[in-house]
Design an enzyme around this catalytic site. Structure first.
Site: not given
Length: 172
Positions: A11-12
């Site tokens: 993810g981020c």
């Protein structure tokens, strides 16, 4: 001191870097793009690359297995191409292994995550050999250290402990 390299995507990259950098034995981290086809990837042009974190660690102080256990704690590996509000291939779960040993440890850890029932679905984490790692722009490095109230979808889950399948079978 010898070091080892790990490249993970979950993810981020801001939240991953903020949590992983604090682990014992981690000597440095940087965020960037890996696992895609665009050369010289950037935030605005990274094609099918995932937002990833490169981790340099001291294997005498922490193991690749310990890093992976933490990795699986701080992101949901059962949501394909998604973490929280972030949707798309950039936010997929991936382990880019640097050696046959790392691949074997990753396969074993993924099997333990699957068997544990700690996540609600099947693990979708991509397992691929490491390729190019394109360092992200300076404004993305150390983002949550510079902007402590900035966006993240990564959290340490209290009392989260990944059992090994061998331990689980022995106690059954």
């Amino acid at each position: 001191m010898s070091t080892e390299r790990a490249v993970l995507a979950g993810g981020c990259f801001w939240g991953m870097q903020d949590l992983i950098r604090k682990l014992p034995g981690v000597t440095s981290t940087r965020v960037g793009y890996s696992g895609g086809e665009v050369r010289n990837a950037t935030y605005r042009n990274h094609g099918t690359h995932a937002e990833a974190i490169e981790i340099i660690f001291d294997p005498a102080r922490t193991s690749f297995r310990a890093l992976l256990e933490f990795f699986f704690q701080i992101h949901d590996p059962t949501t394909p191409n998604r973490q929280g509000n972030d949707i798309g291939a950039s936010y997929r779960s991936a382990i880019f292994y640097t050696s046959p040993e790392q691949k074997a440890v990753a396969e074993d850890t993924i099997a333990d995550v699957e068997a544990s029932g700690l996540w609600p679905g099947r693990v979708t984490t991509e397992l691929s050999p490491v390729g190019d790692f394109w360092e992200a722009e300076p404004e993305h490095q150390d983002y949550l250290e510079r902007i402590p109230n900035g966006y993240t979808c990564h959290y340490v889950r209290p009392n989260w402990k990944l059992p090994h399948r061998a331990q689980t079978a022995a106690t059954a």
